[in-house]
Design an enzyme around this catalytic site. Structure first.
Site, PDB file in Angstrom:
ATOM      1  NE  ARG A 272      -3.008   2.683   2.917  1.00 23.80           N
ATOM      2  CZ  ARG A 272      -2.688   3.476   3.951  1.00 23.80           C
ATOM      3  NH1 ARG A 272      -1.812   3.090   4.849  1.00 23.80           N
ATOM      4  NH2 ARG A 272      -3.226   4.655   4.076  1.00 23.80           N
TER       5      ARG A 272
ATOM      6  CG  HIS B 286      -0.764   8.973   3.770  1.00 21.98           C
ATOM      7  ND1 HIS B 286      -0.872   7.617   4.041  1.00 21.98           N
ATOM      8  CD2 HIS B 286      -0.337   9.526   4.933  1.00 21.98           C
ATOM      9  CE1 HIS B 286      -0.511   7.382   5.300  1.00 21.98           C
ATOM     10  NE2 HIS B 286      -0.189   8.526   5.864  1.00 21.98           N
TER      11      HIS B 286
ATOM     12  CD  GLU C 266      -4.290   7.456  10.308  1.00 24.42           C
ATOM     13  OE1 GLU C 266      -3.870   8.535  10.745  1.00 24.42           O
ATOM     14  OE2 GLU C 266      -3.861   6.361  10.695  1.00 24.42           O
TER      15      GLU C 266
ATOM     16  CG  ASN D 236      -4.319   3.364   8.899  1.00 19.01           C
ATOM     17  OD1 ASN D 236      -4.405   2.377   8.152  1.00 19.01           O
ATOM     18  ND2 ASN D 236      -3.956   4.560   8.460  1.00 19.01           N
TER      19      ASN D 236
ATOM     20  CE1 TYR E 274       0.888   2.706  13.730  1.00 19.48           C
ATOM     21  CE2 TYR E 274      -1.115   3.727  12.887  1.00 19.48           C
ATOM     22  CZ  TYR E 274       0.165   3.243  12.684  1.00 19.48           C
ATOM     23  OH  TYR E 274       0.725   3.288  11.426  1.00 19.48           O
TER      24      TYR E 274
ATOM     25  CD  GLU F 198      -0.911   4.026   8.286  1.00 21.06           C
ATOM     26  OE1 GLU F 198      -0.606   4.443   9.426  1.00 21.06           O
ATOM     27  OE2 GLU F 198      -1.132   4.774   7.325  1.00 21.06           O
TER      28      GLU F 198
HETATM   29  C1  FCB Z   1      -0.612   7.149  11.014  1.00 23.82           C
HETATM   30  C2  FCB Z   1      -0.267   7.777   9.677  1.00 23.82           C
HETATM   31  C3  FCB Z   1       1.067   7.326   9.131  1.00 23.82           C
HETATM   32  C4  FCB Z   1       2.118   7.231  10.212  1.00 23.82           C
HETATM   33  C5  FCB Z   1       1.608   6.413  11.358  1.00 23.82           C
HETATM   34  C6  FCB Z   1       2.623   6.222  12.454  1.00 23.82           C
HETATM   35  O1  FCB Z   1      -1.516   7.975  11.667  1.00 23.82           O
HETATM   36  O2  FCB Z   1      -1.256   7.432   8.739  1.00 23.82           O
HETATM   37  O3  FCB Z   1       1.430   8.208   8.096  1.00 23.82           O
HETATM   38  O4  FCB Z   1       2.508   8.479  10.595  1.00 23.82           O
HETATM   39  O5  FCB Z   1       0.466   7.006  11.912  1.00 23.82           O
END
Ligand code: FCB
Length: 488
Positions: free
Chosen positions: A115, A159, A204, A327, A329, A388
């Site tokens: 991607r 992006h 995002e 995405n 985290y 992500e």
């Molecule tokens: C996300 C972003 C990516 C990167 C990661 C760590 O929010 O999409 O570009 O910065 O965090």
């Protein structure tokens, strides 16, 4: 404009580190401890896609080549004081010239897909009009190389690197951008749609709207809730409009978009923190999900958005998608905060004992399962890709042709195990893309945060695959991973 320093001053001492927004996290984060999950081999179903993600401004460099126009990130990163280490994306990983080497590494990893994002200012240097053919040629070369090496291209159209010329006309806060984005999407799909099967419209939108337009610590550095609302609504509209246009012109393409999703929890048992979590959840998750899947804003946001909504908008935003990119985290642990960046809410302390990455972000693999369960239960269980997931750590220098990164490797393993649990729970999860292929320009953090599974020496631009790369390669090939993952 709110700056990191002011934010820190405004915060109760105990909250400072954990209350900082994701990319404002301080250097003084908790030292990562090894993963707590038992040593397990992820067993992913046949056909599950494993791949890596990147974005144009973070890796390409070559900002003045082949007719590329300026983007808001060029302007922002060249403004003194905006980027932690004073750096910019002028060279970044020089992927623009080294893409063949990077594709080769992906092929070696056995990745099924990649991607990447397309830089709008390469395609339309001024954000409008006829395409800049040499800019499109770059993505053409990249696409052909990927296909030649058996890696399926997955293109994201935006992006965060908006042409500066459009920002000069108020960017995402100006409704005209909906038409501009749709035209741009058509140009790229017309050139690459015969070979790129999967397309994400936006990356995002909530993060771009919040940090870039309300908080101002990301490009374009706008501030104020009103700008957030305008940018978020126009991104929702642009996404819907582009999906409709591409579907009409290229019916075979897989079309979707990418959201940052987090379970949002009150950081304490206080009722005002519970209320804050509802507001935060709407801004982070609901203001993206509800319009796309249900054709409405969450109840708590509806009045805020009303001044920006014209007749027919909500029908235009609600559009069937072939997939949703997620995405993921970590979870957000939230407190009530009248000066908080998001609707009077802010980041609070993580639950005691929570391990964190070098960004200060909590490591919470189970949150991935929760996010996917919400998509299954409340949004019709769309076909989903984790587009992500990954972690920044202060890696040691390369040694013996590799970089020892056990904490990142364990992080990835634990999130792959979470993917496995989500699939077992009936979620329509079809793939996982690690963030990121390469150490790169991490926005306001500059080059100070390394997320790559491949180490980049930013002086020589030499690439060195890390142990996490070898781990993912083993998972991709179905080989046992035990010899690579020596952690608990
Ligand atoms: C996300 C972003 C990516 C990167 C990661 C760590 O929010 O999409 O570009 O910065 O965090």
């Amino acid at each position: 404009m709110i700056r990191r320093r002011d934010l820190l001053l405004a915060m109760p001492a105990g909250l400072a580190a954990s209350a900082l927004p994701r990319d404002l996290a301080l250097a003084q984060t908790v030292v990562p401890t090894p993963a707590a999950e038992p040593k397990l081999e992820p067993k992913l179903p046949a056909g599950f896609t494993l791949g890596a993600s990147t974005s144009s401004y973070q890796i390409e460099g070559a900002v003045n080549e082949d007719g590329r126009g300026a983007s808001i990130w060029d302007t922002f990163s060249h403004t003194p004081g905006r980027i932690k280490d004073g750096s910019n994306g002028d060279v970044a990983c020089d992927h623009y010239h080294r893409f063949a080497e990077d594709v080769e590494l992906m092929a070696q990893a056995g990745f099924g897909s990649y991607r990447f994002s397309v830089a709008w200012p390469r395609v339309q240097p001024d954000g409008a009009g006829a395409p800049n053919v040499p800019g499109l040629d770059f993505y053409d070369r990249l696409t052909d190389r990927l296909l030649a090496r058996g890696v399926k291209p997955f293109a994201c159209l935006y992006h965060w690197d908006l042409p500066q010329a459009l920002q000069d006309k108020s960017g995402w806060t100006n409704r005209d951008i909906v038409g501009r984005f749709t035209d741009y999407a058509q140009l790229v799909a017309t050139r690459l749609g015969d070979r790129v099967p999967r397309w994400a419209m936006l990356n995002e939108p909530s993060v771009h709207a919040i940090f870039g337009h309300a908080f101002g610590n990301h490009a374009p550095g706008m501030t104020g809730w009103k700008n957030y609302l305008a940018a978020q609504h126009h991104m929702n509209l642009a996404q819907g409009s582009a999906i409709r246009a591409l579907r009409a012109a290229h019916p075979k393409l897989g079309l979707g978009t990418v959201f940052s999703l987090q379970p949002v929890l009150p950081a304490t048992g206080k009722p005002e923190d519970a209320a804050a979590a509802v507001r935060f959840d709407a801004a982070w998750n609901g203001n993206n999900l509800d319009p796309l899947f249900h054709g409405r804003y969450p109840e708590i946001s509806a009045a805020d958005f009303a001044p920006f909504i014209r007749e027919g908008d909500l029908d235009a935003i609600k559009v069937p998608v072939d997939f949703l990119g997620v995405n993921y985290y970590g979870r957000a642990h939230v407190v009530d905060d009248p000066n908080g960046v998001i609707a009077g809410a802010g980041w609070g302390p993580h639950p005691p004992g929570t391990r964190t990455t070098a960004m200060g972000w909590p490591i919470e693999p189970q949150g991935l399962v929760e996010v996917l369960a919400r998509l299954r239960d409340d949004y019709g269980n769309p076909q989903t890709f984790i587009t992500e997931n990954g972690a920044a750590y202060d890696d040691p220098a390369p040694k013996g042709g590799t970089v020892d990164d056990p904490a990142r490797t364990a992080f990835i393993r634990d999130h792959l195990l979470a993917c496995q649990r989500a699939i077992a729970d009936g979620c329509a999860l079809k793939g996982y893309y690690v963030w990121s292929l390469l150490d790169n320009f991490e926005w306001a953090e500059g080059y100070s945060r390394r997320f790559g599974i491949i180490h980049v020496d930013f002086a020589t631009l030499q690439r060195t695959p890390k142990a996490s790369f070898a781990y993912l390669a083993a998972v991709a090939s179905g080989a046992p991973t035990g010899t690579i993952l020596t952690g608990p």
